[in-house]
Design a protein around this motif. Sequence first.
Motif, short mmCIF file in Angstrom:
data_model
loop_
_atom_site.label_atom_id
_atom_site.label_comp_id
_atom_site.label_asym_id
_atom_site.label_seq_id
_atom_site.Cartn_x
_atom_site.Cartn_y
_atom_site.Cartn_z
N HIS A 1 0.82 -1.22 0.00
CA HIS A 1 0.00 0.00 0.00
C HIS A 1 0.85 1.27 0.00
N ASN A 2 1.96 1.26 0.72
CA ASN A 2 2.83 2.43 0.73
C ASN A 2 3.42 2.68 -0.66
N LEU A 3 3.86 1.61 -1.32
CA LEU A 3 4.39 1.73 -2.67
C LEU A 3 3.32 2.24 -3.62
N LYS A 4 2.12 1.68 -3.51
CA LYS A 4 1.03 2.09 -4.40
C LYS A 4 0.70 3.57 -4.22
N ASN A 5 0.68 4.04 -2.98
CA ASN A 5 0.40 5.46 -2.74
C ASN A 5 1.50 6.35 -3.30
N ASP A 6 2.75 5.93 -3.14
CA ASP A 6 3.86 6.71 -3.69
C ASP A 6 3.80 6.78 -5.21
N LEU A 7 3.41 5.67 -5.84
CA LEU A 7 3.28 5.65 -7.29
C LEU A 7 2.16 6.58 -7.75
N LYS A 8 1.05 6.58 -7.04
CA LYS A 8 -0.06 7.46 -7.39
C LYS A 8 0.35 8.92 -7.27
N GLU A 9 1.06 9.25 -6.21
CA GLU A 9 1.51 10.64 -6.01
C GLU A 9 2.47 11.07 -7.11
N ALA A 10 3.37 10.17 -7.49
CA ALA A 10 4.32 10.49 -8.57
C ALA A 10 3.58 10.72 -9.89
N PHE A 11 2.59 9.89 -10.15
CA PHE A 11 1.80 10.02 -11.38
C PHE A 11 1.06 11.36 -11.38
N GLU A 12 0.48 11.71 -10.26
CA GLU A 12 -0.30 12.95 -10.18
C GLU A 12 0.60 14.18 -10.32
N ARG A 13 1.85 14.12 -9.82
CA ARG A 13 2.77 15.25 -9.97
C ARG A 13 3.05 15.54 -11.44
N VAL A 14 3.22 14.48 -12.22
CA VAL A 14 3.46 14.67 -13.65
C VAL A 14 2.22 15.25 -14.34
#
Length: 307
Positions: A13-26
């Motif tokens: 879940h931590n990895l998934k949240n970090d991936l979502k945040e990275a995607f949203e920043r772009v």
Amino acid sequence: MKVPMFDLRVLDHNLKNDLKEAFERVLDHGILFMGPEVEELESKIAEYIGVKYAVGLSSGSSALYLALQSCDIGSADEVITTPLTWIITANAIAACGATPVFADVCDDFNIDPVSINENITSKTKAIVPMHYAGHMCDMETITQIANENGLVVIEDAAQAFGAELNGKKSGSFSTVGAFSMNPMKPLNGYGDLGFAVTDDKEKYERIKILRYSGTKSVPGTNVTADSQEVSLNHKIDNINAALLLVSLKYFPAKQRTVSKIANRYNTELTRQIEYQKVAHTETHGRFVYVIKSDQRDDLKKYLENNY
């Protein structure tokens, strides 16, 4: 229970949240190609490998192909490599117009330096060792052979991100090293992408031109308006770079876990099965855990039917 060879779901879940945040920043800044995440990732990859330069590319295939091109491998040349590899190793050589020459492999599945020597001719221009399953080739001997014969070494390190030999990382032994970071690789992305790494500024600059249809960018921008040579599109997109930055953050913990599992296999598997031995000065890249058995086909059928 059926156990998949590769399970690409994101369950942490931590990895998934970090991936979502990275995607949203772009999505928020809107730079989809060659943006700040690409530049940050290139800098961090170069630092990790221990080289001066890293170039983000659309795949490991592009990385190896452009590595060969940057070393001027062409139609008059022979390139010695291993037959025990994914087809791209030979395809990249052939795509440059050169002839792949296959050396034999050792018991550890890596290219045999003795066989390399035996296959050198007046047409040989380069050696492409491939670190099978992440196990490092005998790079000291291979580079010595190359130096004695005036040959270029280009590492196919597609399966070996994180591997290390005598204190040096895979990719840093050669003129140019090529990596794949697709979802199955040790440092996994979430799509196709790769990297070429080098200490040679001239080759670095050429690979940057080759990755973007043979063009140079207008200084201070990502606008390409200066065509230098014929090439296709091999550039990395910013979303994949952003997601790979997250994977790089989690990579040390992943590497420790995979190494722990492999060590358990080494200890507990039956002695009828052989596995790649790792020197005390080596860190195995652990793309997959490779075994050898006198009853290979029977073992394969048994595993397919029972696991």
